[in-house]
Design an enzyme around this catalytic site. Structure first.
Site, mmCIF file in Angstrom:
data_model
loop_
_atom_site.group_PDB
_atom_site.id
_atom_site.type_symbol
_atom_site.label_atom_id
_atom_site.label_comp_id
_atom_site.label_asym_id
_atom_site.label_seq_id
_atom_site.Cartn_x
_atom_site.Cartn_y
_atom_site.Cartn_z
ATOM 1 N N ASP A 176 82.932 87.576 21.007
ATOM 2 C CA ASP A 176 81.317 87.426 21.281
ATOM 3 C C ASP A 176 80.855 88.935 21.743
ATOM 4 O OD1 ASP A 176 79.001 86.026 21.875
ATOM 5 O OD2 ASP A 176 80.002 84.380 22.345
ATOM 6 N N ARG A 190 70.472 81.293 19.857
ATOM 7 C CA ARG A 190 70.794 82.886 19.514
ATOM 8 C C ARG A 190 70.651 82.838 18.040
ATOM 9 N NH1 ARG A 190 76.658 84.103 20.743
ATOM 10 N NH2 ARG A 190 76.256 84.822 22.981
ATOM 11 N N TYR A 191 71.391 81.702 17.530
ATOM 12 C CA TYR A 191 71.367 81.715 15.802
ATOM 13 C C TYR A 191 70.441 80.704 15.499
ATOM 14 C CZ TYR A 191 76.338 83.118 16.865
ATOM 15 O OH TYR A 191 77.562 83.910 17.242
ATOM 16 N N ARG A 229 71.232 76.511 15.277
ATOM 17 C CA ARG A 229 71.796 75.943 16.315
ATOM 18 C C ARG A 229 71.566 76.324 17.656
ATOM 19 N NH1 ARG A 229 74.892 79.535 13.607
ATOM 20 N NH2 ARG A 229 76.776 80.351 14.241
ATOM 21 N N ARG A 273 81.344 82.380 31.933
ATOM 22 C CA ARG A 273 80.041 81.736 32.853
ATOM 23 C C ARG A 273 80.357 81.782 34.360
ATOM 24 N NH1 ARG A 273 78.510 78.267 28.387
ATOM 25 N NH2 ARG A 273 77.329 79.177 26.868
ATOM 26 N N CYS A 285 81.949 72.092 36.346
ATOM 27 C CA CYS A 285 82.961 71.779 35.488
ATOM 28 C C CYS A 285 84.349 70.872 36.479
ATOM 29 C CB CYS A 285 83.765 73.096 35.212
ATOM 30 S SG CYS A 285 82.875 74.035 33.862
ATOM 31 N N CYS A 331 86.480 82.500 33.040
ATOM 32 C CA CYS A 331 85.318 82.001 32.588
ATOM 33 C C CYS A 331 84.414 82.975 32.345
ATOM 34 C CB CYS A 331 84.885 80.729 33.579
ATOM 35 S SG CYS A 331 83.156 80.078 32.915
ATOM 36 N N CYS A 363 88.036 77.742 35.432
ATOM 37 C CA CYS A 363 89.007 78.714 34.928
ATOM 38 C C CYS A 363 88.878 80.062 35.480
ATOM 39 C CB CYS A 363 88.868 78.628 33.106
ATOM 40 S SG CYS A 363 89.041 77.129 32.613
ATOM 41 N N ASP A 387 86.151 87.486 27.295
ATOM 42 C CA ASP A 387 84.953 88.051 27.373
ATOM 43 C C ASP A 387 85.209 89.150 28.617
ATOM 44 O OD1 ASP A 387 83.188 87.000 25.257
ATOM 45 O OD2 ASP A 387 83.497 85.099 26.350
ATOM 46 N N LYS A 435 78.993 86.060 17.646
ATOM 47 C CA LYS A 435 80.508 86.126 17.531
ATOM 48 C C LYS A 435 80.751 86.576 16.156
ATOM 49 C CE LYS A 435 80.889 81.943 20.225
ATOM 50 N NZ LYS A 435 79.762 81.622 20.379
HETATM 51 C C1 LIG Z 1 79.278 80.422 20.398
HETATM 52 C C2 LIG Z 1 77.823 80.090 20.407
HETATM 53 C C3 LIG Z 1 77.441 79.082 19.391
HETATM 54 C C4 LIG Z 1 78.250 78.433 18.327
HETATM 55 O O1 LIG Z 1 78.712 79.079 17.417
HETATM 56 P P1 LIG Z 1 79.701 78.613 16.440
HETATM 57 O O2 LIG Z 1 80.064 79.926 15.653
HETATM 58 O O3 LIG Z 1 78.669 77.929 15.377
HETATM 59 O O4 LIG Z 1 80.625 77.822 16.870
HETATM 60 C C5 LIG Z 1 75.813 78.793 19.440
HETATM 61 N N1 LIG Z 1 75.096 79.424 19.938
HETATM 62 C C6 LIG Z 1 75.606 80.483 21.278
HETATM 63 C C7 LIG Z 1 74.671 80.987 22.142
HETATM 64 C C8 LIG Z 1 76.909 80.648 21.239
HETATM 65 O O5 LIG Z 1 77.380 81.540 22.182
#
Ligand SMILES: *Cc1c(COP(=O)(O)O)cnc(C)c1O
Length: 347
Positions: free
Chosen positions: A311, A93-94, A97, A115, A106, A113, A110, A274, A318
């Site tokens: 989120d 998404r980002y 990362r 998911r 798991c 959750c 929870c 969420d 987020k």
């Molecule tokens: C939460 C999340 C992350 C990590 O986000 P950070 O702000 O770096 O902790 C990365 N990818 C996805 C899809 C997420 O939901």
């Protein structure tokens, strides 16, 4: 009996037998369990006070008939993972990362959750072929600086498999950071073996982020499990979910943050719960969350301050949601006692 020697409770009838819920609830909880996975580890079952109808540990793990009540704003994929999944097991998404979801199971489930529609025992994990494809994807995207192992819970896989994944990730030169998101050190601390710690030691910077929501979760055994990572040079952060009736008061939330810092774990995120289906009874409002964050800022060390994040539904990522201490376009700033001060505009 020693918690490690006992079995995880995996059905409403097992919960009734363990006196964690009443026999009168069995039929209703069977319906919940048919839809959402149930598991409570011995370490967490031991923490529940069956005499307390509002026990904060029970609220997190013992199913509740209200989970079948779906509100119109709730969504099976509340944070839009699906929209950003280029291939099985990867969420990108980002730009810098990715999430790598090794398993869909798991140690414990929870009730809140996000998911919950995707996880459960027997949901399987990544096949060797799917894992190879995921690693190829990461290798082919030089902008990926960090890989986040999540799931499910990545620390459910064997130390040998974990070592294999970590070694293959560490071999990708543009991947500089490996992050592991897990609840195992808290809910099943006996799993944190020397072999598992060794599996995570690489030349790449590695962080372990635990999930804990109530100070009581940080038992002696959980603290010892966390110390094993940190003593091995693996720093730890934490994530908590703001939950009605679990940690939605300043004393409990502050107590949780202090307990984490005392374990050398830096509180990272406080997640607004969420919009997962059937979790409305566990959610607070954002206004309540902001008021709690103000309470923390006023009374607890800077080390005890997580970032309160939402989120955004739909897969937009987020965002920190406050509170904000600035008003009047930045001309006024509030201090931790609530007094307001002018700050001069830049000339
Ligand atoms: C939460 C999340 C992350 C990590 O986000 P950070 O702000 O770096 O902790 C990365 N990818 C996805 C899809 C997420 O939901």
């Amino acid at each position: 009996m020693n918690a490690a020697a006992r079995k995880t409770l995996r059905s409403p009838s097992a919960l009734v037998e363990a006196r964690l819920t009443g026999a009168d609830r069995l039929a209703a909880l069977e319906q919940v369990a048919a839809r959402y996975a149930v598991a409570i580890t011995p370490a967490m079952a031991d923490l529940i006070d069956p005499a307390d109808p509002n026990d904060p540990i029970a609220r997190q793990f013992v199913p509740d008939a209200r989970e079948l009540e779906r509100r119109p704003e709730e969504n099976p994929d509340p944070i839009g993972d699906e929209a950003h999944s280029p291939l099985e097991g990867v969420v990108h998404r980002y730009p810098d990362r990715v999430l790598l979801k090794l398993v869909n199971a798991c140690a414990i489930y929870c009730r809140f959750c996000f998911r919950r529609e995707m996880v459960g025992p027997g949901r399987g994990g990544l096949s060797p072929q799917a894992l190879a494809a995921a690693l190829d994807y990461i290798g082919a995207h030089p902008e990926i600086w960090e890989v986040i192992l999540t799931g499910g819970d990545p620390l459910l896989i064997s130390a040998r498999r974990l070592q294999d994944v970590v070694t293959r990730l560490a071999a990708i030169s543009h991947v500089k950071v490996i992050r592991v998101h897990t609840r195992v050190p808290v809910v099943a601390p006996e799993r944190i073996s020397a072999a598992l710690i060794r599996a995570l030691r690489t030349r790449k910077a590695t962080f372990v982020v635990i999930h804990a929501n109530h100070p009581r979760e940080l038992t002696k055994r959980a603290r010892a499990a966390c110390a094993r990572f940190i003593d091995a040079g693996i720093p730890m952060l934490s994530q908590s979910v703001l939950l009605r009736g679990v940690n939605d008061d300043v004393e409990t939330l502050g107590g949780l943050m202090r307990a984490l810092v005392e374990c050398r774990i830096k509180p990272y995120y406080l997640h607004h719960a969420d919009l997962a289906p059937g979790t409305g009874h566990l959610r607070t409002s954002i206004a309540e969350g902001r008021a709690l964050m103000r309470g923390l800022r006023g009374r607890y060390s800077g080390l005890c301050q997580p970032t309160y994040v939402l989120d955004i539904p739909g897969g937009f990522g987020k965002s920190p949601i406050g509170p904000s201490y600035l008003s009047e376009g930045g001309a006024v700033v509030e201090d931790f006692n609530g007094r307001r001060h002018r700050y001069p505009p830049r000339r």
